[in-house]
Design a protein around this motif. Sequence first.
Motif, PDB file in Angstrom:
ATOM      1  N   ARG C 113      27.472  34.315   0.278  1.00 30.31           N
ATOM      2  CA  ARG C 113      27.631  34.326  -1.180  1.00 30.31           C
ATOM      3  C   ARG C 113      27.147  33.008  -1.776  1.00 30.31           C
ATOM      4  O   ARG C 113      26.626  32.960  -2.891  1.00 30.31           O
ATOM      5  N   LEU C 114      27.314  31.983  -1.013  1.00 32.67           N
ATOM      6  CA  LEU C 114      26.847  30.679  -1.461  1.00 32.67           C
ATOM      7  C   LEU C 114      25.325  30.643  -1.531  1.00 32.67           C
ATOM      8  O   LEU C 114      24.735  30.157  -2.503  1.00 32.67           O
ATOM      9  N   LEU C 115      24.690  31.167  -0.491  1.00 33.45           N
ATOM     10  CA  LEU C 115      23.224  31.231  -0.516  1.00 33.45           C
ATOM     11  C   LEU C 115      22.766  32.081  -1.690  1.00 33.45           C
ATOM     12  O   LEU C 115      21.816  31.731  -2.406  1.00 33.45           O
ATOM     13  N   ASP C 116      23.478  33.183  -1.912  1.00 43.92           N
ATOM     14  CA  ASP C 116      23.152  34.055  -3.029  1.00 43.92           C
ATOM     15  C   ASP C 116      23.211  33.273  -4.343  1.00 43.92           C
ATOM     16  O   ASP C 116      22.281  33.319  -5.154  1.00 43.92           O
ATOM     17  N   LEU C 117      24.312  32.564  -4.507  1.00 41.41           N
ATOM     18  CA  LEU C 117      24.485  31.768  -5.720  1.00 41.41           C
ATOM     19  C   LEU C 117      23.326  30.796  -5.915  1.00 41.41           C
ATOM     20  O   LEU C 117      22.841  30.599  -7.028  1.00 41.41           O
TER      21      LEU C 117
END
Lengths: 219, 219, 219, 219
Positions: C113-117
């Motif tokens: 989710r962090l990479l997505d963000l």
Amino acid sequence: MQQSKTAIQILKAAEALFSEQGFSETTMRQITAKADVNLAAVNYHFGSKQGLIQAVTEKYMHPFCEYIETVVAERLISLPDRTVSINELIEMVMRALLHVRQDNEHALSMFMRLLDLSYMKNQEALRQYMVNQYHAKLEGFLALLRKDASPMDSDEFFWRLHFLLGSMIFTLSNYHTLIALEQQELEKTSEIEKILHRMIPVISAGFQARSEQNYFCRL
Amino acid sequence: MQQSKTAIQILKAAEALFSEQGFSETTMRQITAKADVNLAAVNYHFGSKQGLIQAVTEKYMHPFCEYIETVVAERLISLPDRTVSINELIEMVMRALLHVRQDNEHALSMFMRLLDLSYMKNQEALRQYMVNQYHAKLEGFLALLRKDASPMDSDEFFWRLHFLLGSMIFTLSNYHTLIALEQQELEKTSEIEKILHRMIPVISAGFQARSEQNYFCRL
Amino acid sequence: MQQSKTAIQILKAAEALFSEQGFSETTMRQITAKADVNLAAVNYHFGSKQGLIQAVTEKYMHPFCEYIETVVAERLISLPDRTVSINELIEMVMRALLHVRQDNEHALSMFMRLLDLSYMKNQEALRQYMVNQYHAKLEGFLALLRKDASPMDSDEFFWRLHFLLGSMIFTLSNYHTLIALEQQELEKTSEIEKILHRMIPVISAGFQARSEQNYFCRL
Amino acid sequence: MQQSKTAIQILKAAEALFSEQGFSETTMRQITAKADVNLAAVNYHFGSKQGLIQAVTEKYMHPFCEYIETVVAERLISLPDRTVSINELIEMVMRALLHVRQDNEHALSMFMRLLDLSYMKNQEALRQYMVNQYHAKLEGFLALLRKDASPMDSDEFFWRLHFLLGSMIFTLSNYHTLIALEQQELEKTSEIEKILHRMIPVISAGFQARSEQNYFCRL
DNA sequence: AATGAATGAGGGTTCATTCAT
DNA sequence: AATGAATGAACCCTCATTCAT
């Protein structure tokens, strides 16, 4: 109508609280509670607490400076040959203060508290804003004051101006406390008009006092 | 030693910050960071933030009042028959201020900011504390001042006293800002001694000014 | 101990919530309630919500990149003459993911989710931070991947890399939802190891697919 | 006209903002400011923010599914005996995407962001709504895809479908960021048609990849 | 059909303070 | 004597929403 009822209630409540407690000591909750409006109303109408402070600033600074500018101009036109005495100039200020006060008993305290704030070291932004906004309107007045004080050096003038500004700011921003003290000590109550009037000879004399020499050997 | 090194560091840091920002705008974190001590140290040594403020109050109020009391007593003993002029009295105050200042450049600003605070409407507790603690020591001085101002009514005296107290409080509590303004406008810097000296004739003249009559028809 | 018990509880709670709801949908109050600590504890330990997000970023990005860097270096030393197949490279990534996951079931979702963000348009700051911090450690890996994909243009490589990164990010960040869907539709539950393993041939084949020509006449 | 001018302006503004920032990061104030309409207009026309999201959902989901359903039906009627290849199926999807995009550059990103949202764990309501509304229309397509992937287990199919859905969702929802990155790194800009075309062989190969065995001894 | 005004709920953050060691 | 950790209260502000017109 230009300002909604809610906005007016907020201003009224804010002025009273700012006047009594100062700006940072006054919370949005206190203001909205006193104004009997929703907490979010301040941000809706004024953008932020700072916006509210700016609104009251302009509400009083604008007519004050306008008044001074106008009255100085009128005086110079009607009696161009007669010099303007210091007493006359100080009376102008007092009348300007009464003019902005109108019917709001907290107006003057709050106005003075604002000036006080603007001299805080970490309020350079506010200070600069006020200089930019209002200096031009006060220039004429200051020039006349400076002329009357001609035998003074520039630095002497600078400090005397602030000594006497301090008198005004302190007594008017703490007006309510002082009235209460007077009542308590002397069982007497002065109206604000009387206080302003009392200030005139004191400030005038202070401005015209003969400066002492040789201070190094004195203090 | 009476006060630990930590307590002294805290006091020094607090005085500087109080002087520049005022009391409520100064946070415990700012104080302890500047003093390079633990956040809890203030509460440990002074009980609370209010306790710290009281500590600096006493640190300056006590020697100030002591000085005034002593110097008034000495004067009355050495020259009991000669009246004490207003100028002389005001000079006493200025010397007392220099005396409490000692070598701390923030002392006077902070001291004055404290007096300012004590006139806030919601600071009755502080006001009462100071009256209880120090009024007795200042009584002699005030009596002499009142005597010199004899042709004045009590209420006139009350207000003039505060007008002139306001001059002192405002200019000295905002000392650093005013110095900076003076530097910026006039490229000149006044030492505090010079400022105090400049105040003497202004305050003296203000006190002795002839009060105006019939103000109602004037303003 | 390096991290206090409270800080660890906060991290654990935050990871679970971030994993399930995303970052901005997760409130400090939710985190501190789940961690059973005071609301102010997050700011005490991590400075701000952003600081907490950065802490979890580093907690997973650092060992992940470290792992990749190490494993690539070891591989090149032990078998310098043998080429590294795409399959092998992708397996490295999967093992790195299992390595950062350790025993925290939310770790991978949150990490993804962090990479997505970081690919959000208004998150350039985060993106730049991650590039600055971790690009160097991943360079070797990317070079090997690029070499295997040699018959490809740079832009083709760029897009395929992101197609396949998208597979990973989407399926792992929504891991819990997908598991639930699988359970509901097929009455079957896959462990994360199995999912990662399933990804290997798909990503590998995607990378090696023969690109089509003349797309303009096709679509 | 079916939709008022205001409603159309709102939709256009909302799509752009949703596309760039996501749904929950986009505020009603941003939308109405960009659309140059009154803040209350969204609630007036769409009932709520959720209603607006549902409106854009339908605006894109409906024609997309309709397109897929139609094209599958046409294909089965015109060439009932020929099998439908995976490549052909994926090309259908890409053409459907171009079809819903029409002339709105934000349409696809927003559409994909919507699909992304529907996989969030706490969005079961949205997920269920979309299944109820559109599953029937996509059944035919999925059946064909499943048939081509026949040697696969159901769970393998489930995961591969989502791996490849993830490719699409990630790259298209972050389309603008990726374009910017490509420009920055390679000084090159791909039109969306080219990107969709690039996806075809990658997804196709991913779907058809031979699954690996014995993963437990590998990872 | 549309809007300016207003609202209740909740957001992240900061405060002085206290506790356990 | 001193401190790192933790806390409850309160801060300003922003959110989606609703109301009166």
